[in-house]
Write a protein that holds these residues in place. Sequence first.
Motif, PDB file in Angstrom:
ATOM      1  N   GLN A 150      -5.054   2.979  -3.142  1.00  0.00           N
ATOM      2  CA  GLN A 150      -4.767   3.021  -1.711  1.00  0.00           C
ATOM      3  C   GLN A 150      -6.053   3.033  -0.903  1.00  0.00           C
ATOM      4  N   ALA A 151      -7.033   3.799  -1.351  1.00  0.00           N
ATOM      5  CA  ALA A 151      -8.309   3.861  -0.632  1.00  0.00           C
ATOM      6  C   ALA A 151      -9.033   2.518  -0.677  1.00  0.00           C
ATOM      7  N   LEU A 152      -8.888   1.789  -1.775  1.00  0.00           N
ATOM      8  CA  LEU A 152      -9.525   0.471  -1.879  1.00  0.00           C
ATOM      9  C   LEU A 152      -8.828  -0.571  -1.014  1.00  0.00           C
ATOM     10  N   LEU A 153      -7.507  -0.478  -0.905  1.00  0.00           N
ATOM     11  CA  LEU A 153      -6.747  -1.503  -0.189  1.00  0.00           C
ATOM     12  C   LEU A 153      -6.604  -1.237   1.306  1.00  0.00           C
ATOM     13  N   ASP A 154      -6.595   0.024   1.709  1.00  0.00           N
ATOM     14  CA  ASP A 154      -6.330   0.355   3.100  1.00  0.00           C
ATOM     15  C   ASP A 154      -7.572   0.962   3.744  1.00  0.00           C
ATOM     16  N   PRO A 155      -8.139   0.295   4.739  1.00  0.00           N
ATOM     17  CA  PRO A 155      -9.344   0.835   5.385  1.00  0.00           C
ATOM     18  C   PRO A 155      -9.089   2.152   6.114  1.00  0.00           C
ATOM     19  N   ARG A 156      -7.860   2.404   6.583  1.00  0.00           N
ATOM     20  CA  ARG A 156      -7.566   3.666   7.262  1.00  0.00           C
ATOM     21  C   ARG A 156      -7.703   4.840   6.302  1.00  0.00           C
ATOM     22  N   VAL A 157      -7.230   4.673   5.079  1.00  0.00           N
ATOM     23  CA  VAL A 157      -7.337   5.737   4.075  1.00  0.00           C
ATOM     24  C   VAL A 157      -8.791   5.925   3.698  1.00  0.00           C
ATOM     25  N   ARG A 158      -9.518   4.824   3.567  1.00  0.00           N
ATOM     26  CA  ARG A 158     -10.938   4.890   3.211  1.00  0.00           C
ATOM     27  C   ARG A 158     -11.708   5.650   4.285  1.00  0.00           C
ATOM     28  N   ARG A 159     -11.408   5.386   5.552  1.00  0.00           N
ATOM     29  CA  ARG A 159     -12.096   6.078   6.649  1.00  0.00           C
ATOM     30  C   ARG A 159     -11.769   7.569   6.654  1.00  0.00           C
ATOM     31  N   SER A 160     -10.554   7.938   6.294  1.00  0.00           N
ATOM     32  CA  SER A 160     -10.195   9.349   6.274  1.00  0.00           C
ATOM     33  C   SER A 160     -10.947  10.087   5.172  1.00  0.00           C
ATOM     34  N   TYR A 161     -11.234   9.395   4.058  1.00  0.00           N
ATOM     35  CA  TYR A 161     -12.041  10.015   3.008  1.00  0.00           C
ATOM     36  C   TYR A 161     -13.503  10.133   3.403  1.00  0.00           C
ATOM     37  N   GLU A 162     -13.992   9.153   4.182  1.00  0.00           N
ATOM     38  CA  GLU A 162     -15.382   9.186   4.623  1.00  0.00           C
ATOM     39  C   GLU A 162     -15.628  10.310   5.613  1.00  0.00           C
ATOM     40  N   LYS A 163     -14.623  10.640   6.439  1.00  0.00           N
ATOM     41  CA  LYS A 163     -14.755  11.719   7.411  1.00  0.00           C
ATOM     42  C   LYS A 163     -14.759  13.086   6.741  1.00  0.00           C
ATOM     43  N   ALA A 164     -14.056  13.207   5.632  1.00  0.00           N
ATOM     44  CA  ALA A 164     -13.915  14.516   4.976  1.00  0.00           C
ATOM     45  C   ALA A 164     -15.146  14.950   4.250  1.00  0.00           C
ATOM     46  N   ILE A 208       0.843  -1.191   0.000  1.00  0.00           N
ATOM     47  CA  ILE A 208       0.000   0.000   0.000  1.00  0.00           C
ATOM     48  C   ILE A 208       0.882   1.246   0.000  1.00  0.00           C
ATOM     49  N   PHE A 209       1.929   1.221   0.807  1.00  0.00           N
ATOM     50  CA  PHE A 209       2.879   2.323   0.824  1.00  0.00           C
ATOM     51  C   PHE A 209       3.616   2.432  -0.507  1.00  0.00           C
ATOM     52  N   ALA A 210       3.885   1.292  -1.141  1.00  0.00           N
ATOM     53  CA  ALA A 210       4.623   1.284  -2.404  1.00  0.00           C
ATOM     54  C   ALA A 210       3.830   1.934  -3.539  1.00  0.00           C
ATOM     55  N   LEU A 211       2.513   1.980  -3.431  1.00  0.00           N
ATOM     56  CA  LEU A 211       1.712   2.628  -4.472  1.00  0.00           C
ATOM     57  C   LEU A 211       2.050   4.107  -4.603  1.00  0.00           C
ATOM     58  N   SER A 212       2.151   4.797  -3.483  1.00  0.00           N
ATOM     59  CA  SER A 212       2.500   6.218  -3.557  1.00  0.00           C
ATOM     60  C   SER A 212       3.942   6.394  -3.998  1.00  0.00           C
ATOM     61  N   LEU A 213       4.805   5.480  -3.602  1.00  0.00           N
ATOM     62  CA  LEU A 213       6.195   5.534  -4.049  1.00  0.00           C
ATOM     63  C   LEU A 213       6.284   5.292  -5.552  1.00  0.00           C
ATOM     64  N   PHE A 214       5.435   4.407  -6.069  1.00  0.00           N
ATOM     65  CA  PHE A 214       5.411   4.157  -7.511  1.00  0.00           C
ATOM     66  C   PHE A 214       4.980   5.407  -8.278  1.00  0.00           C
ATOM     67  N   ALA A 215       3.989   6.103  -7.766  1.00  0.00           N
ATOM     68  CA  ALA A 215       3.528   7.319  -8.441  1.00  0.00           C
ATOM     69  C   ALA A 215       4.640   8.363  -8.490  1.00  0.00           C
ATOM     70  N   ASP A 216       5.369   8.524  -7.386  1.00  0.00           N
ATOM     71  CA  ASP A 216       6.499   9.458  -7.381  1.00  0.00           C
ATOM     72  C   ASP A 216       7.585   9.017  -8.354  1.00  0.00           C
ATOM     73  N   SER A 217       7.847   7.720  -8.396  1.00  0.00           N
ATOM     74  CA  SER A 217       8.870   7.187  -9.303  1.00  0.00           C
ATOM     75  C   SER A 217       8.473   7.383 -10.758  1.00  0.00           C
ATOM     76  N   PHE A 218       7.190   7.229 -11.042  1.00  0.00           N
ATOM     77  CA  PHE A 218       6.707   7.436 -12.406  1.00  0.00           C
ATOM     78  C   PHE A 218       6.927   8.880 -12.836  1.00  0.00           C
ATOM     79  N   ALA A 219       6.647   9.805 -11.936  1.00  0.00           N
ATOM     80  CA  ALA A 219       6.823  11.221 -12.262  1.00  0.00           C
ATOM     81  C   ALA A 219       8.296  11.546 -12.503  1.00  0.00           C
ATOM     82  N   SER A 220       9.181  11.026 -11.676  1.00  0.00           N
ATOM     83  CA  SER A 220      10.601  11.313 -11.882  1.00  0.00           C
ATOM     84  C   SER A 220      11.144  10.594 -13.108  1.00  0.00           C
TER      85      SER A 220
END
Length: 155
Positions: free
Chosen positions: A141-155, A74-86
């Motif tokens: 990330q939101a699909l795989l990690d319930p913590r991220v999903r909950r943070s979107y639901e609160k917002a 799950i953490f690697a997904l955001s790292l992949f996005a940064d790597s793609f940009a660079s």
Amino acid sequence: FAGYIDPSLSVGRYLKCSFLPTLSLAVINAAIWVRIFKGELKKIASESYSTSIIMQGGGNKDIVLYSALKPSLIFALSLFADSFASALAGSAVVEKVFALPGLGSLMVSAALSRDVQLAGVTMLLIALMVSVVFVVAEVLQALLDPRVRRSYEKA
């Protein structure tokens, strides 16, 4: 192995000519990937649920496979996005050095010939591709990690 060989002409020569450019783009982020991923695995392996696997007779392999791999991915997904940009940013240099056709070399050629419209369009396409990759990574990330999903639901 410089230059571009069309894969329809010779697949073997195309792969030979693509090896060094691909390697140079991959090496840029490889050290960052290994270091951050290893740190993330160590952090997760020290959690209490990883300790319970050891108490049940499991080894390091079991900790990585059953408790540490999914949260680290799950953490690697955001790292992949940064790597793609660079990698897209670095592709302009790599394409010019290895005489490959692509958006990076097109952007550099447009800038050198002072073609403002073409340079702007290529920058817009690159920004759009990076934005799409970041949005897809965020949704995954939101699909795989319930913590991220909950943070979107609160917002």
